[in-house]
Scaffold this motif. Sequence first.
Motif, mmCIF file in Angstrom:
data_model
loop_
_atom_site.group_PDB
_atom_site.id
_atom_site.type_symbol
_atom_site.label_atom_id
_atom_site.label_comp_id
_atom_site.label_asym_id
_atom_site.label_seq_id
_atom_site.Cartn_x
_atom_site.Cartn_y
_atom_site.Cartn_z
ATOM 1 N N VAL A 130 0.829 -1.206 0.000
ATOM 2 C CA VAL A 130 0.000 0.000 0.000
ATOM 3 C C VAL A 130 0.866 1.260 0.000
ATOM 4 O O VAL A 130 0.426 2.330 -0.449
ATOM 5 C CB VAL A 130 -0.950 0.010 1.211
ATOM 6 C CG1 VAL A 130 -1.819 1.266 1.229
ATOM 7 C CG2 VAL A 130 -1.848 -1.225 1.201
ATOM 8 N N PRO A 132 3.421 4.141 -1.045
ATOM 9 C CA PRO A 132 3.778 4.682 -2.369
ATOM 10 C C PRO A 132 5.211 4.325 -2.731
ATOM 11 O O PRO A 132 6.092 4.294 -1.870
ATOM 12 C CB PRO A 132 3.606 6.193 -2.189
ATOM 13 C CG PRO A 132 3.730 6.425 -0.717
ATOM 14 C CD PRO A 132 3.205 5.196 -0.049
ATOM 15 N N ARG A 201 -3.771 3.571 -1.107
ATOM 16 C CA ARG A 201 -2.783 4.200 -1.980
ATOM 17 C C ARG A 201 -3.502 4.681 -3.233
ATOM 18 O O ARG A 201 -4.309 3.950 -3.803
ATOM 19 C CB ARG A 201 -1.690 3.228 -2.390
ATOM 20 C CG ARG A 201 -0.570 3.905 -3.211
ATOM 21 C CD ARG A 201 0.446 2.922 -3.772
ATOM 22 N NE ARG A 201 -0.112 2.163 -4.876
ATOM 23 C CZ ARG A 201 -0.145 0.844 -4.940
ATOM 24 N NH1 ARG A 201 0.324 0.122 -3.929
ATOM 25 N NH2 ARG A 201 -0.669 0.217 -5.981
ATOM 26 N N GLU A 203 -2.912 6.360 -7.045
ATOM 27 C CA GLU A 203 -1.969 6.666 -8.115
ATOM 28 C C GLU A 203 -2.574 7.769 -8.985
ATOM 29 O O GLU A 203 -3.700 7.648 -9.470
ATOM 30 C CB GLU A 203 -1.700 5.417 -8.948
ATOM 31 C CG GLU A 203 -1.109 4.268 -8.144
ATOM 32 C CD GLU A 203 -1.042 2.983 -8.928
ATOM 33 O OE1 GLU A 203 -0.929 3.044 -10.171
ATOM 34 O OE2 GLU A 203 -1.118 1.907 -8.297
ATOM 35 N N GLU A 208 2.277 9.161 -6.555
ATOM 36 C CA GLU A 208 1.470 8.300 -5.702
ATOM 37 C C GLU A 208 1.361 8.880 -4.295
ATOM 38 O O GLU A 208 2.325 9.440 -3.765
ATOM 39 C CB GLU A 208 2.093 6.897 -5.605
ATOM 40 C CG GLU A 208 2.145 6.157 -6.921
ATOM 41 C CD GLU A 208 2.784 4.788 -6.794
ATOM 42 O OE1 GLU A 208 2.803 4.059 -7.792
ATOM 43 O OE2 GLU A 208 3.258 4.440 -5.680
ATOM 44 N N ALA A 210 -0.506 8.042 -0.249
ATOM 45 C CA ALA A 210 -1.087 6.995 0.586
ATOM 46 C C ALA A 210 -1.504 7.588 1.920
ATOM 47 O O ALA A 210 -1.152 8.724 2.255
ATOM 48 C CB ALA A 210 -0.089 5.851 0.781
ATOM 49 N N SER A 222 -3.520 11.822 5.315
ATOM 50 C CA SER A 222 -2.832 11.728 4.024
ATOM 51 C C SER A 222 -2.041 13.010 3.810
ATOM 52 O O SER A 222 -2.309 14.026 4.457
ATOM 53 C CB SER A 222 -3.829 11.533 2.880
ATOM 54 O OG SER A 222 -4.441 12.755 2.536
#
Length: 355
Positions: A130, A132, A201, A203, A208, A210, A222
Amino acid sequence: MFENSDHSDFDTTTCKVYDAYTDLIINQHEFLRSNKFEMNKLVAGVDSKGNVIEINDAYPFLDYPMTEIEHESFMGTIDDPSEMLKKHYARYGYTVKDGMETMLLGNMCRAYTNTVLSMAPYTNEFTVDVLPTKGFDPRIMDYLSNIPIPHSNPPFREVLNHRRRTLPDNGVKIHFNGSLLYRDMLLKEVYHDDAVICLFRVELEKGELAGFYNTRTGKFSSPFHMNATNVFHFGMSMERLFLWAYAAFTTNEMLPTTESYRNVMIDPYAEVTFTSIPGKLRVPTNCKHIRNIAGTDGYESTVKHINGYIRKLPEGQKASEKAVAIAESLGYSLAPDETYVCPFERTAWITGIKG
């Protein structure tokens, strides 16, 4: 405990103490690496056998350019500051034009490191994917300023307090085709400290990100979410995306469809598809046990953590009072013919890895 503290009402002095203590924790964390001089590794968590898990830093060698620049400045050999920045950062694979871009790059690196460390309590060999693996593009201003403000304010947290399902053992992956912002999203659940934690996560075109959501406290974490003014609305948008996805897969209030996504997010061209990632080992036909396939030489035993899940009961049976109470404490609503199975550990056979 420190990471989960509420700092929404911190004054200026308290914020400085908070930042200083955060720096202290991060600096101490550096000494947990198996090789203290492997600067491009980050300690990300601990596996089920107690071994430290290390991942590659998404911003390798980023400390080096500034150290070299400070040395040149001390020696008095700097003629053109802009060219100096370009030269030293390019040596380690970074393209910057000026001091503003180096500052943004540093901020992105800190956000990445903080993300990995904040998720460390929940990271093991089953959830490390999970985290990045790519950094976020530091040329971020135009990108963030164009993010639309999410409309409406669905009561997601209240809905998630009455979840009807758990996620598959290995999580779910959501794909956003044609989205203005998102490409893919991975969700996984873990049980930690008397709470179910949902890790995610996301994208994006620019990298990216997470984070995690604590179902007991309702806390969402986050990068960019801590921006007090939320000028770019990115933290708000990311939180809204996660809450929609988690509610769509675990409650009866909505489904993980394009229609429900568009009702929550301003992303009119996106088409949503998803894949459940099953966790049950499929043994070949007529093989009663995996050890019968090729003996035990090719396999090794390991402890596997099994997340809690909702199980349908045989006709006429009811869940115990304890199971109902535990389910309610974790935010699950059970039907009359359902029970909640608490998280547990079991020994599993996995393919051996030869050194």
